[in-house]
Design a protein around this motif. Structure first.
Motif, PDB file in Angstrom:
ATOM      1  N   ILE A   1      31.061  -2.287   3.118  1.00 36.23           N
ATOM      2  CA  ILE A   1      30.505  -3.638   3.065  1.00 36.23           C
ATOM      3  C   ILE A   1      29.267  -3.655   3.952  1.00 36.23           C
ATOM      4  CG2 ILE A   1      30.952  -6.083   3.555  1.00 36.23           C
ATOM      5  CD1 ILE A   1      33.969  -5.406   3.311  1.00 36.23           C
ATOM      6  N   PRO A   2      28.150  -4.205   3.485  1.00 33.97           N
ATOM      7  CA  PRO A   2      26.926  -4.224   4.302  1.00 33.97           C
ATOM      8  C   PRO A   2      27.132  -4.933   5.639  1.00 33.97           C
ATOM      9  CG  PRO A   2      26.450  -4.833   2.028  1.00 33.97           C
ATOM     10  CD  PRO A   2      27.940  -4.796   2.152  1.00 33.97           C
ATOM     11  N   LEU A   3      26.515  -4.393   6.678  1.00 29.85           N
ATOM     12  CA  LEU A   3      26.569  -4.968   8.015  1.00 29.85           C
ATOM     13  C   LEU A   3      25.157  -5.216   8.535  1.00 29.85           C
ATOM     14  CD1 LEU A   3      29.272  -2.715   9.738  1.00 29.85           C
ATOM     15  CD2 LEU A   3      29.476  -5.166   9.302  1.00 29.85           C
ATOM     16  N   ASP A   4      24.982  -6.296   9.272  1.00 32.76           N
ATOM     17  CA  ASP A   4      23.721  -6.564   9.964  1.00 32.76           C
ATOM     18  C   ASP A   4      23.927  -6.146  11.421  1.00 32.76           C
ATOM     19  OD1 ASP A   4      21.376  -7.452  11.024  1.00 32.76           O
ATOM     20  OD2 ASP A   4      21.693  -9.581  10.563  1.00 32.76           O
ATOM     21  N   ILE A   5      23.643  -4.877  11.716  1.00 31.06           N
ATOM     22  CA  ILE A   5      23.852  -4.334  13.058  1.00 31.06           C
ATOM     23  C   ILE A   5      22.592  -4.555  13.888  1.00 31.06           C
ATOM     24  CG2 ILE A   5      24.250  -2.229  14.401  1.00 31.06           C
ATOM     25  CD1 ILE A   5      25.987  -1.231  12.108  1.00 31.06           C
ATOM     26  N   VAL A   6      22.758  -5.292  14.982  1.00 31.30           N
ATOM     27  CA  VAL A   6      21.645  -5.625  15.861  1.00 31.30           C
ATOM     28  C   VAL A   6      21.419  -4.526  16.901  1.00 31.30           C
ATOM     29  CG1 VAL A   6      20.819  -7.328  17.553  1.00 31.30           C
ATOM     30  CG2 VAL A   6      22.063  -8.088  15.519  1.00 31.30           C
ATOM     31  N   TYR A   7      22.516  -3.886  17.327  1.00 34.84           N
ATOM     32  CA  TYR A   7      22.435  -2.847  18.359  1.00 34.84           C
ATOM     33  C   TYR A   7      23.662  -1.967  18.253  1.00 34.84           C
ATOM     34  CZ  TYR A   7      22.747  -0.675  22.984  1.00 34.84           C
ATOM     35  OH  TYR A   7      22.863   0.230  24.013  1.00 34.84           O
ATOM     36  N   GLU A   8      23.492  -0.676  18.604  1.00 36.09           N
ATOM     37  CA  GLU A   8      24.631   0.231  18.625  1.00 36.09           C
ATOM     38  C   GLU A   8      24.348   1.387  19.576  1.00 36.09           C
ATOM     39  OE1 GLU A   8      27.536   2.776  15.578  1.00 36.09           O
ATOM     40  OE2 GLU A   8      25.664   1.894  14.836  1.00 36.09           O
TER      41      GLU A   8
ATOM     42  N   PHE B   1      25.718  -8.922  27.890  1.00 33.89           N
ATOM     43  CA  PHE B   1      26.809  -8.261  28.602  1.00 33.89           C
ATOM     44  C   PHE B   1      26.277  -6.986  29.239  1.00 33.89           C
ATOM     45  CE2 PHE B   1      26.739  -6.874  24.198  1.00 33.89           C
ATOM     46  CZ  PHE B   1      26.790  -5.488  24.291  1.00 33.89           C
ATOM     47  N   LYS B   2      27.075  -6.404  30.123  1.00 30.35           N
ATOM     48  CA  LYS B   2      26.696  -5.138  30.749  1.00 30.35           C
ATOM     49  C   LYS B   2      27.231  -3.980  29.920  1.00 30.35           C
ATOM     50  CE  LYS B   2      26.317  -6.797  35.511  1.00 30.35           C
ATOM     51  NZ  LYS B   2      24.842  -6.710  35.478  1.00 30.35           N
ATOM     52  N   GLN B   3      26.379  -2.996  29.667  1.00 33.67           N
ATOM     53  CA  GLN B   3      26.802  -1.828  28.922  1.00 33.67           C
ATOM     54  C   GLN B   3      27.971  -1.164  29.659  1.00 33.67           C
ATOM     55  OE1 GLN B   3      27.101   1.556  28.785  1.00 33.67           O
ATOM     56  NE2 GLN B   3      27.166   1.666  26.543  1.00 33.67           N
ATOM     57  N   PRO B   4      29.084  -0.910  28.960  1.00 34.19           N
ATOM     58  CA  PRO B   4      30.315  -0.474  29.635  1.00 34.19           C
ATOM     59  C   PRO B   4      30.191   0.797  30.462  1.00 34.19           C
ATOM     60  CG  PRO B   4      30.804  -1.201  27.413  1.00 34.19           C
ATOM     61  CD  PRO B   4      29.313  -1.174  27.531  1.00 34.19           C
ATOM     62  N   THR B   5      29.332   1.718  30.101  1.00 38.10           N
ATOM     63  CA  THR B   5      29.213   2.987  30.830  1.00 38.10           C
ATOM     64  C   THR B   5      28.101   2.963  31.862  1.00 38.10           C
ATOM     65  OG1 THR B   5      30.116   4.263  28.979  1.00 38.10           O
ATOM     66  CG2 THR B   5      28.827   5.467  30.609  1.00 38.10           C
ATOM     67  N   THR B   6      26.937   2.462  31.491  1.00 40.84           N
ATOM     68  CA  THR B   6      25.780   2.509  32.395  1.00 40.84           C
ATOM     69  C   THR B   6      25.654   1.284  33.290  1.00 40.84           C
ATOM     70  OG1 THR B   6      24.257   1.429  30.839  1.00 40.84           O
ATOM     71  CG2 THR B   6      24.556   3.828  30.634  1.00 40.84           C
ATOM     72  N   GLY B   7      26.260   0.170  32.899  1.00 43.82           N
ATOM     73  CA  GLY B   7      26.127  -1.067  33.658  1.00 43.82           C
ATOM     74  C   GLY B   7      24.842  -1.812  33.389  1.00 43.82           C
ATOM     75  N   GLU B   8      24.013  -1.298  32.483  1.00 47.89           N
ATOM     76  CA  GLU B   8      22.750  -1.963  32.137  1.00 47.89           C
ATOM     77  C   GLU B   8      23.014  -3.303  31.467  1.00 47.89           C
ATOM     78  OE1 GLU B   8      18.892  -1.284  29.159  1.00 47.89           O
ATOM     79  OE2 GLU B   8      20.510   0.199  29.256  1.00 47.89           O
ATOM     80  N   GLN B   9      22.245  -4.321  31.857  1.00 43.72           N
ATOM     81  CA  GLN B   9      22.366  -5.623  31.220  1.00 43.72           C
ATOM     82  C   GLN B   9      21.718  -5.589  29.845  1.00 43.72           C
ATOM     83  OE1 GLN B   9      24.042  -8.364  32.196  1.00 43.72           O
ATOM     84  NE2 GLN B   9      23.447  -9.462  30.336  1.00 43.72           N
ATOM     85  N   LEU B  10      22.464  -5.976  28.820  1.00 43.24           N
ATOM     86  CA  LEU B  10      21.963  -6.004  27.449  1.00 43.24           C
ATOM     87  C   LEU B  10      21.999  -7.448  26.954  1.00 43.24           C
ATOM     88  CD1 LEU B  10      23.930  -2.926  26.000  1.00 43.24           C
ATOM     89  CD2 LEU B  10      21.565  -2.974  26.835  1.00 43.24           C
ATOM     90  N   ASP B  11      20.905  -7.901  26.378  1.00 44.84           N
ATOM     91  CA  ASP B  11      20.814  -9.270  25.871  1.00 44.84           C
ATOM     92  C   ASP B  11      20.238  -9.251  24.457  1.00 44.84           C
ATOM     93  OD1 ASP B  11      21.520 -10.992  28.306  1.00 44.84           O
ATOM     94  OD2 ASP B  11      19.947  -9.693  29.112  1.00 44.84           O
ATOM     95  N   PHE B  12      20.841 -10.069  23.585  1.00 41.84           N
ATOM     96  CA  PHE B  12      20.454 -10.067  22.176  1.00 41.84           C
ATOM     97  C   PHE B  12      20.333 -11.501  21.662  1.00 41.84           C
ATOM     98  CE2 PHE B  12      23.052  -6.381  23.175  1.00 41.84           C
ATOM     99  CZ  PHE B  12      22.197  -5.342  22.821  1.00 41.84           C
ATOM    100  N   THR B  13      19.483 -11.654  20.657  1.00 44.71           N
ATOM    101  CA  THR B  13      19.285 -12.944  19.999  1.00 44.71           C
ATOM    102  C   THR B  13      19.285 -12.715  18.496  1.00 44.71           C
ATOM    103  OG1 THR B  13      17.943 -13.765  21.834  1.00 44.71           O
ATOM    104  CG2 THR B  13      17.770 -14.941  19.755  1.00 44.71           C
ATOM    105  N   ALA B  14      19.935 -13.604  17.770  1.00 50.34           N
ATOM    106  CA  ALA B  14      19.956 -13.534  16.304  1.00 50.34           C
ATOM    107  C   ALA B  14      19.433 -14.841  15.736  1.00 50.34           C
ATOM    108  CB  ALA B  14      21.372 -13.280  15.794  1.00 50.34           C
ATOM    109  N   PRO B  15      18.488 -14.796  14.808  1.00 48.86           N
ATOM    110  CA  PRO B  15      17.963 -16.036  14.211  1.00 48.86           C
ATOM    111  C   PRO B  15      19.034 -16.752  13.411  1.00 48.86           C
ATOM    112  CG  PRO B  15      17.209 -14.122  12.971  1.00 48.86           C
ATOM    113  CD  PRO B  15      17.889 -13.585  14.195  1.00 48.86           C
ATOM    114  N   VAL B  16      18.921 -18.061  13.313  1.00 55.82           N
ATOM    115  CA  VAL B  16      19.888 -18.829  12.535  1.00 55.82           C
ATOM    116  C   VAL B  16      19.767 -18.440  11.063  1.00 55.82           C
ATOM    117  CG1 VAL B  16      19.866 -20.756  14.147  1.00 55.82           C
ATOM    118  CG2 VAL B  16      18.305 -20.777  12.188  1.00 55.82           C
TER     119      VAL B  16
END
Length: 307
Positions: free
Chosen positions: A75-82, A269-284
């Motif tokens: 099923i198609p996915l809209d993956i913003v980050y991985e 959220f903070k990346q579980p391994t590195t602790g880097e802060q990750l922030d994302f935005t998705a358009p409506v």
């Protein structure tokens, strides 16, 4: 075989009594079980509409449910980050997050399993799922690809260090610019499909701010401090500003759409391994943007401003 029994304490239809007493059985399930002879009253088989006498014993003997296992589906996915630990996906409106009775497949989990291994903490039905959004709510979810990531993301949720902000079109005009709704949530005592503000419910806090006013409607941002089932929908209805299009908590006369106008726009959220802060935005989604465009035109507001 699942067995249970209870004593009738009030006069009412048998199917309603069963559904109100046994929280794991809906009224339609109770009706089917009564008709199948799986629910009896003092050893006798009744009809769903029959009203047992007070003091009668209701016996329930249901077959064990068929085991559900989420299976990979293309099923198609809209993956913003991985990365190796996390997938951030923009869920479309109308997609169920994980399999459940009535929705055995074609869920977000089925699609994710086809794409990648997921954490095993939540078993075979909800692998990788750390938090959920409703079927008819669109927007961002973080998904754990392994158990280490799952523990980290869950701990962040419990510590309230995540950013989870939604945008919503709600009914009515606000006097204030912003506010905080602090009201405990639990299952509604009147309708088991709903959540409600209840004195002994779980703590629930929603922060909101008004983005635009359209007269009969408003555009608001809602930031979750906690993440209870239907939290924003119940809290906004509680302050008399229900989410437009909400079939459970809103009025029938509302904006046309395929569900509530509620979108999980920002996630951090903070990346579980590195602790880097990750922030994302998705358009409506398109239907949300079109509704805002129409409301801005009616209110005489600029229409090209970003939502």
């Amino acid at each position: 075989m699942q067995t249970e029994e209870f004593t009738v304490t009030t006069t009412d239809r048998l199917d309603k009594l069963v559904a109100e007493t046994v929280t794991t059985i809906s009224r339609s399930q109770a009706k089917s079980a009564i008709e199948a002879g799986q629910i009896t009253v003092d050893g006798a088989t009744l009809r769903p509409k029959d009203k047992p006498k007070v003091g009668a014993t209701v016996n329930i003997a249901l077959p064990d449910p068929e085991p559900l296992n989420a299976k990979p589906q293309d099923i198609p996915l809209d993956i913003v980050y991985e990365d190796d630990d996390v997938i951030v996906v923009n869920k479309p409106q109308g997609m169920v997050v994980h399999p459940a009775p009535g929705h055995p497949d074609h869920t977000l989990v089925n699609a994710l399993l086809y794409h990648s291994p997921l954490s095993s903490i939540n078993g075979t039905l909800r692998p990788g799922i750390v938090h959920r959004i409703d079927k008819d709510t669109s927007g961002l979810l973080m998904v754990a690809k392994n158990d280490h990531a799952h523990h980290s993301l869950s701990e962040q949720l419990q510590a309230k260090t995540n950013l989870r902000e939604y945008v919503a079109i709600v009914h009515g005009n606000f006097k204030e610019e912003n506010g905080v709704i602090n009201a405990p949530l639990g299952r509604s005592p009147k309708d088991r499909k709903k959540q409600a503000i209840v004195a002994d419910g779980r703590p629930a806090v929603t922060h909101f701010r008004v983005l635009e006013r359209y007269g009969d409607y408003s555009l608001v941002a809602c930031r979750l401090e906690t993440g209870r089932t239907h939290q924003i929908r119940v809290h906004m209805a509680y302050i008399n500003h229900p989410v437009a299009g909400d079939p459970l908590y809103g009025p029938k006369k509302t904006l046309k759409g395929a569900g509530q106008f509620l979108h999980a726009k920002e996630l951090g959220f903070k990346q579980p391994t590195t602790g880097e802060q990750l922030d994302f935005t998705a358009p409506v989604p398109a239907n949300f943007a079109e509704a805002v465009h129409r409301l801005r035109l009616q209110a005489g507001l600029p229409v090209d401003k970003a939502i």
